[in-house]
Design an enzyme around this catalytic site. Structure first.
Site, PDB file in Angstrom:
ATOM      1  N   HIS A  25      64.715  60.993  31.065  1.00 28.33           N
ATOM      2  CA  HIS A  25      64.150  59.805  31.720  1.00 28.33           C
ATOM      3  C   HIS A  25      62.891  59.313  31.014  1.00 28.33           C
ATOM      4  O   HIS A  25      62.069  58.624  31.608  1.00 28.33           O
ATOM      5  CB  HIS A  25      63.909  60.064  33.213  1.00 28.33           C
ATOM      6  CG  HIS A  25      65.179  60.302  33.968  1.00 28.33           C
ATOM      7  ND1 HIS A  25      65.895  59.292  34.558  1.00 28.33           N
ATOM      8  CD2 HIS A  25      65.903  61.442  34.179  1.00 28.33           C
ATOM      9  CE1 HIS A  25      66.991  59.792  35.122  1.00 28.33           C
ATOM     10  NE2 HIS A  25      67.015  61.096  34.902  1.00 28.33           N
ATOM     11  N   SER A 116      77.303  62.782  28.026  1.00 31.55           N
ATOM     12  CA  SER A 116      77.433  61.359  27.744  1.00 31.55           C
ATOM     13  C   SER A 116      78.757  60.931  27.134  1.00 31.55           C
ATOM     14  O   SER A 116      78.828  60.357  26.049  1.00 31.55           O
ATOM     15  CB  SER A 116      76.277  60.863  26.873  1.00 31.55           C
ATOM     16  OG  SER A 116      76.194  59.471  27.090  1.00 31.55           O
ATOM     17  N   SER A 117      79.797  61.162  27.901  1.00 30.71           N
ATOM     18  CA  SER A 117      81.098  60.627  27.507  1.00 30.71           C
ATOM     19  C   SER A 117      81.051  59.104  27.547  1.00 30.71           C
ATOM     20  O   SER A 117      81.783  58.438  26.807  1.00 30.71           O
ATOM     21  CB  SER A 117      82.186  61.162  28.436  1.00 30.71           C
ATOM     22  OG  SER A 117      81.804  60.981  29.775  1.00 30.71           O
ATOM     23  N   SER A 118      80.180  58.535  28.377  1.00 30.39           N
ATOM     24  CA  SER A 118      80.136  57.067  28.472  1.00 30.39           C
ATOM     25  C   SER A 118      79.649  56.438  27.170  1.00 30.39           C
ATOM     26  O   SER A 118      80.262  55.500  26.653  1.00 30.39           O
ATOM     27  CB  SER A 118      79.266  56.619  29.646  1.00 30.39           C
ATOM     28  OG  SER A 118      78.146  57.430  29.786  1.00 30.39           O
ATOM     29  N   ASP A 162      71.437  57.946  24.567  1.00 29.45           N
ATOM     30  CA  ASP A 162      72.796  58.464  24.405  1.00 29.45           C
ATOM     31  C   ASP A 162      73.532  57.729  23.289  1.00 29.45           C
ATOM     32  O   ASP A 162      74.203  58.340  22.453  1.00 29.45           O
ATOM     33  CB  ASP A 162      73.578  58.326  25.708  1.00 29.45           C
ATOM     34  CG  ASP A 162      72.901  59.040  26.851  1.00 29.45           C
ATOM     35  OD1 ASP A 162      71.979  59.830  26.587  1.00 29.45           O
ATOM     36  OD2 ASP A 162      73.286  58.812  28.012  1.00 29.45           O
TER      37      ASP A 162
HETATM   38  C1  GLA Z   1      71.368  59.083  31.018  1.00 27.13           C
HETATM   39  C2  GLA Z   1      71.008  57.760  30.342  1.00 27.13           C
HETATM   40  C3  GLA Z   1      69.960  57.961  29.253  1.00 27.13           C
HETATM   41  C4  GLA Z   1      68.765  58.774  29.749  1.00 27.13           C
HETATM   42  C5  GLA Z   1      69.229  60.019  30.485  1.00 27.13           C
HETATM   43  C6  GLA Z   1      68.091  60.742  31.129  1.00 27.13           C
HETATM   44  O1  GLA Z   1      72.029  59.938  30.133  1.00 27.13           O
HETATM   45  O2  GLA Z   1      72.152  57.156  29.795  1.00 27.13           O
HETATM   46  O3  GLA Z   1      69.555  56.715  28.746  1.00 27.13           O
HETATM   47  O4  GLA Z   1      67.921  57.994  30.530  1.00 27.13           O
HETATM   48  O5  GLA Z   1      70.198  59.719  31.482  1.00 27.13           O
HETATM   49  O6  GLA Z   1      67.228  61.248  30.167  1.00 27.13           O
END
Ligand code: GLA
Length: 378
Positions: A25, A116-118, A162
């Site tokens: 974050h 972060s599959s997205s 990500d």
């Molecule tokens: C998700 C968001 C990122 C980041 C993280 C927390 O993965 O896509 O941009 O903010 O949460 O660090």
């Protein structure tokens, strides 16, 4: 889908998930992060289909597909389709060179597990179409358009981490990324005999749900309040702990804790990068535990399952640190552990987790790897 019967792909893309050593974050607060792409990927296969704008997308993992028309791009009620549609929408806003295509997607990335599959889905699609239609988009543009796709079609107001990690990583390195300037510093990661073990909690309390966006709004509110006393600041990146303490009353308890977490987490990222560079893994481990403490109590984005996984590790000498990774409310605990201890530890923690939550834990090792790879098939 019809096209699958005569599918003869012209291009392959391997689009990786990411881990983040530390710095949660902080990205949308224009601070620092320390991510890298990993050896777990989504694979895309593409062919042009000769149409002006008919796009057929089939997901092998879901055994489902859909068709989109580049002239009529609107958000769908089905979440995963929005990652695709959002990227198409961003591309057509930038160029008219994109035409109809067929695409098959196969994911080896656990969804909703905080790897972060997205971003892998967004960036893999954008990188593939960029190469297939020679759109001439830079990697930097692909990173930002993929983020914007998520803002506009999915509704998560995510930061840049990500997408940046998925596209820009180098094998065997982590990226110390300054999210204000987008200047990367690649740091070799040599941590043997320790390893990065991911403990996937297999819970994901939906990130697109309001909590993530609420945190972002709370930070923006904090900046507005701090600006009254310190007009020179533009983001939490420009703020010190002293400034936050001076404004404690006007910030109120919640925003005070959110802001101080972000400022402390930024400092931890820099300290962790230095620890990695000096191979000081004990220090790195302490920072991971401190980060989780902030995530749990000040930023309040953890959950009982990940709290349990992090706290369980504390009695093991072979483990130097652990914390919840990613946006929050589930996903993985990233755990820095001596390689010889992995089999026994995995056994212990999986048993205890099953007993407490009646959920099966999915442990996996994540290896830092290169960013998106595009292969043209001759
Ligand atoms: C998700 C968001 C990122 C980041 C993280 C927390 O993965 O896509 O941009 O903010 O949460 O660090």
């Amino acid at each position: 889908m019809q096209f699958l019967q005569n599918f003869s792909p012209q291009l392959l893309v391997d689009s990786p998930g990411r881990i983040n050593i530390i710095g949660e974050h902080t990205d949308y607060n224009l601070g620092y992060v320390l991510p890298t792409a990993i050896d777990k990927k989504i694979q895309f296969k593409f062919q042009k289909n000769g149409s002006a704008g008919i796009c057929n997308i089939y997901s092998q993992s879901y055994d489902r597909g859909f068709t989109a028309d580049l002239q009529l791009l609107n958000p769908s009620t089905i979440e995963w389709e929005n990652y695709i549609l959002g990227v198409l929408d961003q591309i057509v806003q930038r160029t008219d060179k994109l035409k109809g295509f067929d695409c098959v997607i196969e994911s080896k990335l656990p969804m909703g597990s905080g790897v972060s599959s997205s971003a892998a889905l967004e960036c893999g699609l954008a990188m593939g179409l960029n190469a297939l239609f020679e759109l001439g988009l830079s990697k930097e543009t692909i990173v930002t358009l993929s983020r914007d796709a998520e803002h506009n079609f999915v509704g998560t107001k995510c930061g840049i981490m990500d997408q940046y990690a998925s596209v820009m990583s180098k094998k065997g390195h982590v990226i110390l990324l300054d999210c204000k300037t987008l200047i990367p510093n690649y740091i070799p990661i040599t941590i043997a005999p320790y390893k990065l073990l991911m403990l996937n909690s297999n819970v994901s309390h939906n990130l697109a749900s309001s909590a993530y966006n609420t945190r972002r709004e709370e930070c923006e509110k904090g900046v507005q309040i701090l600006k009254q006393m310190y007009p020179q600041i533009n983001s939490l990146r420009d703020v010190s702990l002293e400034m936050i303490d001076q404004s404690k009353n006007s910030l109120g308890d919640i925003i005070y804790r959110r802001c101080s977490y972000v400022v402390k987490e930024n400092a931890r990222v820099l300290a962790a990068a230095a620890a990695l560079a000096h191979n000081d893994l004990n220090r790195l481990g302490i920072l991971l535990y401190e980060s989780h403490q902030g995530i749990q109590y000040d930023y309040e984005v953890s959950c009982p399952e990940t709290d349990f996984l992090v706290h369980f590790s504390k009695t093991y000498d072979s483990i130097l640190g652990s914390r919840q990774m990613g946006g929050g409310f589930g996903g993985c605990a990233i755990t820095l552990i001596h390689e010889e201890a992995i089999p026994d530890y995995v056994n212990d923690v999986a048993k205890a987790y099953q007993k407490k939550f009646n959920i099966t834990l999915s442990p996996f090792e994540a290896l830092p790897d290169e960013g998106t790879k595009v292969t043209v098939i001759k």
